[in-house]
Motif scaffolding. Structure first.
Motif, PDB file in Angstrom:
ATOM      1  N   HIS A   1       0.876  -1.170   0.000  1.00 36.90           N
ATOM      2  CA  HIS A   1       0.000   0.000   0.000  1.00 36.90           C
ATOM      3  C   HIS A   1       0.910   1.215   0.000  1.00 36.90           C
ATOM      4  N   ARG A   2       0.814   2.041  -1.018  1.00 41.86           N
ATOM      5  CA  ARG A   2       1.699   3.181  -1.088  1.00 41.86           C
ATOM      6  C   ARG A   2       0.915   4.432  -1.462  1.00 41.86           C
ATOM      7  N   THR A   3       1.241   5.452  -0.764  1.00 34.49           N
ATOM      8  CA  THR A   3       0.703   6.777  -1.070  1.00 34.49           C
ATOM      9  C   THR A   3       1.881   7.737  -1.036  1.00 34.49           C
ATOM     10  N   SER A   4       1.598   9.023  -1.179  1.00 34.78           N
ATOM     11  CA  SER A   4       2.682  10.008  -1.116  1.00 34.78           C
ATOM     12  C   SER A   4       3.307  10.077   0.263  1.00 34.78           C
ATOM     13  N   ARG A   5       2.610   9.540   1.290  1.00 36.27           N
ATOM     14  CA  ARG A   5       3.121   9.643   2.664  1.00 36.27           C
ATOM     15  C   ARG A   5       3.369   8.295   3.333  1.00 36.27           C
ATOM     16  N   SER A   6       2.953   7.204   2.708  1.00 33.44           N
ATOM     17  CA  SER A   6       3.095   5.909   3.384  1.00 33.44           C
ATOM     18  C   SER A   6       3.577   4.834   2.420  1.00 33.44           C
ATOM     19  N   PHE A   7       4.194   3.818   3.007  1.00 31.40           N
ATOM     20  CA  PHE A   7       4.744   2.687   2.253  1.00 31.40           C
ATOM     21  C   PHE A   7       4.629   1.487   3.186  1.00 31.40           C
ATOM     22  N   VAL A   8       3.531   0.689   3.024  1.00 35.21           N
ATOM     23  CA  VAL A   8       3.213  -0.371   3.970  1.00 35.21           C
ATOM     24  C   VAL A   8       2.932  -1.665   3.221  1.00 35.21           C
ATOM     25  N   LEU A   9       3.533  -2.753   3.691  1.00 35.18           N
ATOM     26  CA  LEU A   9       3.284  -4.060   3.091  1.00 35.18           C
ATOM     27  C   LEU A   9       1.880  -4.540   3.440  1.00 35.18           C
ATOM     28  N   THR A  10       1.238  -5.173   2.458  1.00 31.70           N
ATOM     29  CA  THR A  10      -0.016  -5.856   2.727  1.00 31.70           C
ATOM     30  C   THR A  10       0.293  -7.181   3.427  1.00 31.70           C
ATOM     31  N   ASP A  11      -0.764  -7.872   3.882  1.00 27.91           N
ATOM     32  CA  ASP A  11      -0.535  -9.192   4.486  1.00 27.91           C
ATOM     33  C   ASP A  11       0.121 -10.135   3.488  1.00 27.91           C
ATOM     34  N   ALA A  12      -0.382 -10.112   2.247  1.00 30.17           N
ATOM     35  CA  ALA A  12       0.220 -10.953   1.210  1.00 30.17           C
ATOM     36  C   ALA A  12       1.650 -10.507   0.934  1.00 30.17           C
ATOM     37  N   GLY A  13       1.865  -9.177   0.978  1.00 28.69           N
ATOM     38  CA  GLY A  13       3.194  -8.640   0.734  1.00 28.69           C
ATOM     39  C   GLY A  13       4.208  -9.093   1.764  1.00 28.69           C
ATOM     40  N   ARG A  14       3.765  -9.173   3.049  1.00 30.46           N
ATOM     41  CA  ARG A  14       4.694  -9.620   4.099  1.00 30.46           C
ATOM     42  C   ARG A  14       5.097 -11.078   3.891  1.00 30.46           C
ATOM     43  N   ASP A  15       4.109 -11.925   3.572  1.00 29.72           N
ATOM     44  CA  ASP A  15       4.436 -13.334   3.313  1.00 29.72           C
ATOM     45  C   ASP A  15       5.329 -13.472   2.087  1.00 29.72           C
ATOM     46  N   PHE A  16       4.998 -12.710   1.040  1.00 29.03           N
ATOM     47  CA  PHE A  16       5.773 -12.799  -0.192  1.00 29.03           C
ATOM     48  C   PHE A  16       7.192 -12.294   0.026  1.00 29.03           C
ATOM     49  N   TYR A  17       7.342 -11.231   0.828  1.00 28.29           N
ATOM     50  CA  TYR A  17       8.671 -10.659   1.089  1.00 28.29           C
ATOM     51  C   TYR A  17       9.593 -11.685   1.721  1.00 28.29           C
ATOM     52  N   ASP A  18       9.097 -12.456   2.697  1.00 29.52           N
ATOM     53  CA  ASP A  18       9.951 -13.435   3.380  1.00 29.52           C
ATOM     54  C   ASP A  18      10.540 -14.434   2.387  1.00 29.52           C
ATOM     55  N   HIS A  19       9.714 -14.919   1.468  1.00 29.76           N
ATOM     56  CA  HIS A  19      10.196 -15.896   0.489  1.00 29.76           C
ATOM     57  C   HIS A  19      11.049 -15.221  -0.588  1.00 29.76           C
ATOM     58  N   ALA A  20      10.660 -14.020  -0.998  1.00 26.03           N
ATOM     59  CA  ALA A  20      11.429 -13.308  -2.016  1.00 26.03           C
ATOM     60  C   ALA A  20      12.831 -12.975  -1.498  1.00 26.03           C
ATOM     61  N   ARG A  21      12.907 -12.535  -0.254  1.00 27.02           N
ATOM     62  CA  ARG A  21      14.211 -12.210   0.333  1.00 27.02           C
ATOM     63  C   ARG A  21      15.088 -13.455   0.391  1.00 27.02           C
ATOM     64  N   ALA A  22      14.514 -14.598   0.775  1.00 23.37           N
ATOM     65  CA  ALA A  22      15.278 -15.851   0.810  1.00 23.37           C
ATOM     66  C   ALA A  22      15.776 -16.220  -0.584  1.00 23.37           C
ATOM     67  N   ALA A  23      14.942 -16.007  -1.601  1.00 27.51           N
ATOM     68  CA  ALA A  23      15.348 -16.323  -2.976  1.00 27.51           C
ATOM     69  C   ALA A  23      16.489 -15.427  -3.426  1.00 27.51           C
ATOM     70  N   VAL A  24      16.421 -14.136  -3.080  1.00 23.35           N
ATOM     71  CA  VAL A  24      17.484 -13.204  -3.461  1.00 23.35           C
ATOM     72  C   VAL A  24      18.789 -13.572  -2.764  1.00 23.35           C
ATOM     73  N   ILE A  25      18.700 -13.938  -1.489  1.00 25.23           N
ATOM     74  CA  ILE A  25      19.904 -14.342  -0.739  1.00 25.23           C
ATOM     75  C   ILE A  25      20.531 -15.577  -1.368  1.00 25.23           C
ATOM     76  N   GLU A  26      19.709 -16.555  -1.742  1.00 27.39           N
ATOM     77  CA  GLU A  26      20.230 -17.771  -2.371  1.00 27.39           C
ATOM     78  C   GLU A  26      20.866 -17.468  -3.723  1.00 27.39           C
ATOM     79  N   ALA A  27      20.249 -16.570  -4.487  1.00 28.92           N
ATOM     80  CA  ALA A  27      20.818 -16.202  -5.788  1.00 28.92           C
ATOM     81  C   ALA A  27      22.167 -15.518  -5.623  1.00 28.92           C
TER      82      ALA A  27
END
Length: 305
Positions: free
Chosen positions: A51-77
């Motif tokens: 969720h992003r506006t001119s004043r905020s930048f907040v992960l959605t619930d799906a975004g938080r779950d996706f971030y954990d796996h995406a970060r692990a994938a980037v670290i492995e790469a």
């Protein structure tokens, strides 16, 4: 959908830095590119990650779950890339070398242990033979050949290892029994240790380029350098030998230089390798080490097998 690893990387950095602008500065990209990549990632997944506006930048619930796996994938790469970089930085693997007996005894016997110490992950195999070896057919990475004339062109690549003068040597005991030669012409009255029946005349060259042909008395003929070396040390006569071969005997006093301002030509040692094998990091490291690390561009060309 098939995820783009670059999009994952951009997304993870955007979350880590808390904004598209900060992520763009870290990645060296325009802010619009970062925003576009994240938007395309969301479109492909069919869900909002941030969720992003001119004043905020907040992960959605799906975004938080996706971030954990995406970060692990980037670290492995990044870890996978690091493994390859380390392998390239530290040469490793099997390198097969073939060389003649004199080259092995007098040029590689000291160098190969030093090479193995410098690159502990290399698996070095040396095959010593005086017969012709077909590098490609027999699976060798490197051949080292000593020669008096330039090698003819072929599909192999050559790199010069060294060029050394051929010196005249004799045992001090022999020289004490005979008159020590002061001029090339004096060699005619001395016993010579020859490489073959057709090599009864030595062509000597001075430091200023003067050339003289001399013919000693044939005392022993042998086409094996070590035999001539030992015969010279035993006091049988004067021999013409490459400098590296006689060096240790001269240091111990078993041999002495004769006519030190003159040489009987020179011998070149050349490293030969099939073109593609020479591109392998392990093979390239061995070639650079044996050639003294000069890497001079003028020394590499096609050469004979």
């Amino acid at each position: 959908m098939r995820l783009n690893l670059n999009d994952l990387h951009v997304f993870v950095r955007a979350v880590d830095h808390g904004s598209f602008a900060a992520a763009a500065r870290h990645l060296g990209l325009p802010k619009s590119t970062v925003s576009k990549r994240v938007a395309e990632l969301e479109a492909g997944l069919g869900t909002r990650l941030i969720h992003r506006t001119s004043r905020s930048f907040v992960l959605t619930d799906a975004g938080r779950d996706f971030y954990d796996h995406a970060r692990a994938a980037v670290i492995e790469a990044e870890a996978a890339e690091s493994v390859i970089q380390r392998r390239q930085a530290e040469p490793q693997g099997l390198v097969r070398i073939t060389a003649s007996v004199p080259v092995a005894q007098f040029q590689l016997a000291d160098r190969l242990p030093a090479l193995a110490g410098a690159y502990p992950k290399l698996d070095l195999q040396l095959h010593v033979t005086d017969r012709f070896v077909d590098l490609v057919r027999e699976g060798f990475d490197i051949a080292i050949r000593s020669h008096f004339a330039p090698l003819p062109d072929s599909d192999l690549v050559q790199r010069r290892m060294n060029v050394e003068g051929i010196t005249l040597v004799a045992a001090p005991g022999y020289l004490s029994r005979r008159d020590i030669p002061e001029r090339p012409e004096d060699i005619a009255g001395h016993d010579g240790l020859l490489t073959g029946p057709a090599s009864r005349t030595w062509r000597l060259t001075s430091r200023d380029g003067r050339e003289v042909h001399v013919a000693p008395e044939a005392r022993l003929v042998a086409d094996e350098s070590l035999v001539l070396l030992r015969a010279a040390a035993a006091g049988l006569g004067i021999a013409c030998l490459p400098g590296s071969m006689a060096a240790s005997f001269i240091e111990t006093g078993e041999l002495a230089r004769v006519l030190p301002d003159w040489t009987a030509g020179s011998v070149t040692s050349t490293i030969l390798t099939p073109h593609r094998r020479g591109q392998l990091p392990a093979v390239r490291a061995v070639i650079d080490f044996l050639a003294g690390g000069t890497g001079a561009p003028g020394t590499a060309r096609r050469a004979a097998p």
